[in-house]
Scaffold this motif. Structure first.
Motif, PDB file in Angstrom:
ATOM      1  N   ALA A  67       7.741   3.874  -7.672  1.00 13.26           N
ATOM      2  CA  ALA A  67       8.712   3.827  -8.356  1.00 13.26           C
ATOM      3  C   ALA A  67       8.980   5.543  -8.981  1.00 13.26           C
ATOM      4  O   ALA A  67      10.220   5.712  -9.287  1.00 13.26           O
ATOM      5  CB  ALA A  67       8.185   3.183  -9.369  1.00 13.26           C
ATOM      6  N   VAL A  68       8.211   6.343  -9.134  1.00 14.15           N
ATOM      7  CA  VAL A  68       7.982   7.665  -9.301  1.00 14.15           C
ATOM      8  C   VAL A  68       9.038   8.355  -8.090  1.00 14.15           C
ATOM      9  O   VAL A  68       9.963   9.175  -8.573  1.00 14.15           O
ATOM     10  CB  VAL A  68       6.379   8.001  -9.304  1.00 14.15           C
ATOM     11  N   LEU A  69       8.906   8.281  -7.316  1.00 15.03           N
ATOM     12  CA  LEU A  69       9.566   9.097  -6.193  1.00 15.03           C
ATOM     13  C   LEU A  69      10.706   8.006  -5.700  1.00 15.03           C
ATOM     14  O   LEU A  69      11.634   8.766  -5.078  1.00 15.03           O
ATOM     15  CB  LEU A  69       8.801   9.051  -4.778  1.00 15.03           C
ATOM     16  N   GLY A  70      11.170   7.058  -6.099  1.00 19.05           N
ATOM     17  CA  GLY A  70      12.490   6.746  -5.984  1.00 19.05           C
ATOM     18  C   GLY A  70      12.767   5.670  -4.505  1.00 19.05           C
ATOM     19  O   GLY A  70      14.064   6.474  -3.620  1.00 19.05           O
ATOM     20  N   GLU A  71      11.445   5.909  -3.818  1.00 15.32           N
ATOM     21  CA  GLU A  71      11.198   5.254  -2.233  1.00 15.32           C
ATOM     22  C   GLU A  71      10.877   3.628  -1.576  1.00 15.32           C
ATOM     23  O   GLU A  71       9.404   4.394  -2.508  1.00 15.32           O
ATOM     24  CB  GLU A  71      10.800   6.460  -1.772  1.00 15.32           C
ATOM     25  N   GLN A  72      10.889   3.233  -1.529  1.00 17.93           N
ATOM     26  CA  GLN A  72       9.721   2.297  -0.914  1.00 17.93           C
ATOM     27  C   GLN A  72       9.184   3.213   0.016  1.00 17.93           C
ATOM     28  O   GLN A  72       8.899   3.292   0.848  1.00 17.93           O
ATOM     29  CB  GLN A  72      10.566   0.411  -0.099  1.00 17.93           C
ATOM     30  N   LEU A  73       7.499   2.779  -0.285  1.00 18.22           N
ATOM     31  CA  LEU A  73       6.525   2.934   0.541  1.00 18.22           C
ATOM     32  C   LEU A  73       5.817   1.825   0.682  1.00 18.22           C
ATOM     33  O   LEU A  73       5.239   0.347   0.499  1.00 18.22           O
ATOM     34  CB  LEU A  73       5.303   4.271  -0.420  1.00 18.22           C
ATOM     35  N   SER A  74       5.154   1.960   1.697  1.00 19.50           N
ATOM     36  CA  SER A  74       4.634   0.553   2.911  1.00 19.50           C
ATOM     37  C   SER A  74       3.131   0.706   2.572  1.00 19.50           C
ATOM     38  O   SER A  74       2.168   1.579   2.792  1.00 19.50           O
ATOM     39  CB  SER A  74       4.938   0.389   4.131  1.00 19.50           C
ATOM     40  N   GLY A  75       2.416   0.020   1.455  1.00 21.34           N
ATOM     41  CA  GLY A  75       1.112   0.421   0.579  1.00 21.34           C
ATOM     42  C   GLY A  75       0.631  -0.290   1.783  1.00 21.34           C
ATOM     43  O   GLY A  75       0.109  -1.421   2.116  1.00 21.34           O
ATOM     44  N   SER A  76      -0.991  -0.464   1.275  1.00 21.63           N
ATOM     45  CA  SER A  76      -1.762  -1.458   1.455  1.00 21.63           C
ATOM     46  C   SER A  76      -3.359  -1.757   0.323  1.00 21.63           C
ATOM     47  O   SER A  76      -2.962  -1.800  -0.798  1.00 21.63           O
ATOM     48  CB  SER A  76      -2.585  -0.818   2.721  1.00 21.63           C
ATOM     49  N   ILE A  77      -3.990  -2.236   0.680  1.00 21.68           N
ATOM     50  CA  ILE A  77      -4.920  -3.149  -0.090  1.00 21.68           C
ATOM     51  C   ILE A  77      -5.870  -2.007  -0.466  1.00 21.68           C
ATOM     52  O   ILE A  77      -6.009  -1.778  -1.888  1.00 21.68           O
ATOM     53  CB  ILE A  77      -5.672  -3.944   1.050  1.00 21.68           C
ATOM     54  N   SER A  78      -5.897  -0.821   0.593  1.00 20.69           N
ATOM     55  CA  SER A  78      -6.501   0.561  -0.044  1.00 20.69           C
ATOM     56  C   SER A  78      -5.773   1.399  -0.827  1.00 20.69           C
ATOM     57  O   SER A  78      -4.963   0.916  -0.351  1.00 20.69           O
ATOM     58  CB  SER A  78      -7.471   0.908   1.553  1.00 20.69           C
ATOM     59  N   VAL A  79      -6.962   1.199  -2.054  1.00 29.06           N
ATOM     60  CA  VAL A  79      -6.536   2.981  -2.604  1.00 29.06           C
ATOM     61  C   VAL A  79      -5.433   4.311  -2.110  1.00 29.06           C
ATOM     62  O   VAL A  79      -4.946   4.553  -2.255  1.00 29.06           O
ATOM     63  CB  VAL A  79      -6.851   2.905  -3.882  1.00 29.06           C
ATOM     64  N   ALA A  80      -6.643   4.653  -0.850  1.00 25.58           N
ATOM     65  CA  ALA A  80      -6.856   5.531  -0.264  1.00 25.58           C
ATOM     66  C   ALA A  80      -6.258   4.902   1.653  1.00 25.58           C
ATOM     67  O   ALA A  80      -7.148   4.297   1.916  1.00 25.58           O
ATOM     68  CB  ALA A  80      -8.017   6.183   0.063  1.00 25.58           C
ATOM     69  N   LEU A  81      -4.529   5.119   1.573  1.00 23.21           N
ATOM     70  CA  LEU A  81      -5.002   4.981   3.491  1.00 23.21           C
ATOM     71  C   LEU A  81      -6.220   5.400   4.278  1.00 23.21           C
ATOM     72  O   LEU A  81      -5.993   6.511   4.289  1.00 23.21           O
ATOM     73  CB  LEU A  81      -3.804   5.329   3.529  1.00 23.21           C
ATOM     74  N   ASN A  82      -6.048   4.084   4.358  1.00 22.42           N
ATOM     75  CA  ASN A  82      -6.833   4.937   5.729  1.00 22.42           C
ATOM     76  C   ASN A  82      -8.171   5.162   5.451  1.00 22.42           C
ATOM     77  O   ASN A  82      -9.472   5.565   7.098  1.00 22.42           O
ATOM     78  CB  ASN A  82      -6.473   5.896   6.938  1.00 22.42           C
ATOM     79  N   GLN A  83      -8.791   5.509   4.059  1.00 18.71           N
ATOM     80  CA  GLN A  83     -10.341   5.613   3.880  1.00 18.71           C
ATOM     81  C   GLN A  83     -11.309   4.654   4.829  1.00 18.71           C
ATOM     82  O   GLN A  83     -12.290   5.348   5.128  1.00 18.71           O
ATOM     83  CB  GLN A  83     -10.201   5.610   2.708  1.00 18.71           C
TER      84      GLN A  83
END
Length: 502
Positions: A134-150
């Motif tokens: 919403a902030v970037l105005g671009e749809q991101l493909s998220g994950s269950i983890s709050v930090a990607l690949n952590q």
């Protein structure tokens, strides 16, 4: 080569096996004990690799570096491959099925946390990805983890711990190699304790070759945190005291001697080996107390008292002193802390039993669990999630990168179902060790030491994080696996070879 292996086996038997009927006096007994044969060369090579891990895991700053963890994973993989051709019994299959169930559930949770395309990952994606989109105005493909690949970068230590317990069980099925694992643990801890005492006396501002800026008054040896060091040396104290007790050669089936004759027999049978054992016990206990850890010191002494009470329970019961032992143990614990642990006394007087903000941190972690109940916020993401939930009642100084409660942190990072499943696994492990501790006559010291060491690690992990430190967990988990393997008599377990074609 066979003569050297036989002499090593005899020395180990004389050190650890004088309780009950475990002292082996002939080379023929070393070759075959009941239905159990002398370890093969692949088995001895696997035992050597596991002993290397037990001895060296705490050395390089408690193996906190990912590259060091990768080396241990490779070593454990080699140990596991060496144990594959060995015989497998019905109890072994039951243990392997339980281990496989926990491993597969862990793989499922971590894979879902890393995935961006599965159904669960789309439904349970962390809210931060939608907010960022919403902030970037671009749809991101998220994950269950709050930090990607952590979760991928944090998985190494847990994989190593799972492999080390499995290898400890498979290698520890043979009583000779089981004792070798325990001797390796006790010998390495004594070396670390001696180093810790010397470094604390002459170089208190240094951790190995790096300068320390925290815990300057506490003995940490090769560990960064004194609480983990206290749990490590406390576990070693339990093992050393049990070995020293086994040197006495008491036979529970015999009637107890009068007190005067019992003391006289102890004085007459005192040998240089027992003197060294007594000094090692004192060194380990002193090292534990000098860490300054309140929970580590108290829990170590309580588990030590429990181990001694369990080991001598028959003698105490025959003398009618079983009910007096807990009272005497509590008085001795208070005396030991008063004399050997002045820093612990001072911390109790200033801070009480818990640091300021500990309960508030637990409450904040519960908030994380409430928002991520099923698959957690992602393995290894606690340090990034906690600031958002940090209570205002916690002091502003300090960084909470651990929950100081491994159960709550596992539920926050991996979800409630996995945390419950993992807790059941630990409970079953303790039940198996209790069965061996109370039911075995020969080699009872092995499950006894494993039970009280495991109980100390689990209890301390409810107020701190020793099991989350690879240098501690990789030294302890093989002992727990070995203890479970030795909780059952090898004579009663019908062995079958997995590759037997007949």
């Amino acid at each position: 080569m066979e003569a050297r292996v036989g002499s090593k086996g005899l020395r180990l038997m004389s050190l650890l096996g004088r309780d009950q009927q475990s002292l082996i006096k002939s080379r023929a007994d070393v070759r075959t004990i009941g239905d159990e044969e002398k370890p093969s060369y692949p088995a001895m090579l696997a035992a050597s690799g596991l002993c290397t891990l037990i001895a060296l895991a705490p050395l390089p700053f408690a193996s906190m570096d990912m590259r060091i963890i990768a080396v241990w994973v490779l070593l454990l993989s080699g140990v596991l491959l060496l144990t594959v051709p060995q015989e497998i019994g019905s109890r072994d299959l039951a243990f392997l099925c339980g281990f496989a169930a926990i491993s597969l559930s862990w793989v499922f949770v971590v894979s879902e946390q890393l995935s961006e395309t599965s159904l669960l990952s789309r439904r349970l994606a962390a809210p931060i990805w939608g907010q960022t989109s919403a902030v970037l105005g671009e749809q991101l493909s998220g994950s269950i983890s709050v930090a990607l690949n952590q979760p991928f970068f944090s998985a190494g230590s847990q994989i190593a711990c799972l492999l080390s317990m499995l290898c400890g069980y498979l290698v520890g099925r043979n009583r000779h190699t089981a004792r070798l694992l325990l001797v390796s643990f006790l010998g390495s801890t004594l070396a670390y304790a001696i180093y810790g005492l010397i470094a604390h006396s002459f170089w208190p501002d240094y951790l190995l070759w790096h300068r320390k800026y925290n815990y300057l008054g506490s003995l940490t040896a090769t560990f960064i945190n004194p609480n983990v060091a206290a749990c490590y040396f406390g576990a070693a104290t339990i093992g050393w005291v049990l070995v020293f007790a086994a040197m006495g050669g008491d036979r529970p089936s015999e009637p107890p001697l009068p007190w005067r004759e019992w003391v006289r027999s102890r004085l007459h049978t005192f040998s240089p080996l027992r003197t060294l054992g007594l000094l090692a016990c004192f060194a380990m206990l002193s090292t534990t107390m000098l860490t300054g850890s309140r929970a580590g010191s108290v829990l170590a002494l309580l588990c030590l008292a429990g181990a001694l009470g369990t080991y001598f329970r028959r003698g105490l019961q025959k003398r009618g002193l079983l009910w007096i032992f807990p009272i005497a143990a509590m008085l001795l614990i208070v005396g030991v802390i008063s004399i050997l642990a002045p820093m612990v006394n001072r911390r109790f007087g200033v801070q009480g039993f818990f640091d300021s903000g500990r309960w508030q941190a637990y409450a904040s972690t519960m908030e994380i669990i409430r928002d991520f109940p099923w698959l957690g916020s992602g393995l290894g993401t606690f340090r990034w999630v906690f600031p958002e939930y940090r209570s205002g009642d916690i002091a502003s100084y300090g960084v909470w990168d651990q929950a100081h409660n491994s159960t709550l942190e596992a539920a926050a990072e991996m979800g409630i179902p996995f945390a419950l499943f993992l807790g059941i696994g630990w409970l079953v492990s303790l039940v198996v060790l209790v069965r061996g501790m109370l039911g075995r006559n020969r080699d009872a010291i092995l499950p006894t030491a494993a039970f009280w060491i495991g109980l100390l690690a689990i209890l301390h992990s409810q107020v701190d994080f020793p099991l989350q430190v690879p240098g501690f967990a990789l030294a302890i988990c093989p002992i727990l696996g070995m203890g479970m393997a030795q909780s059952f008599s090898s004579r009663a377990n019908a062995l079958t070879h997995p590759f037997n074609r007949s």
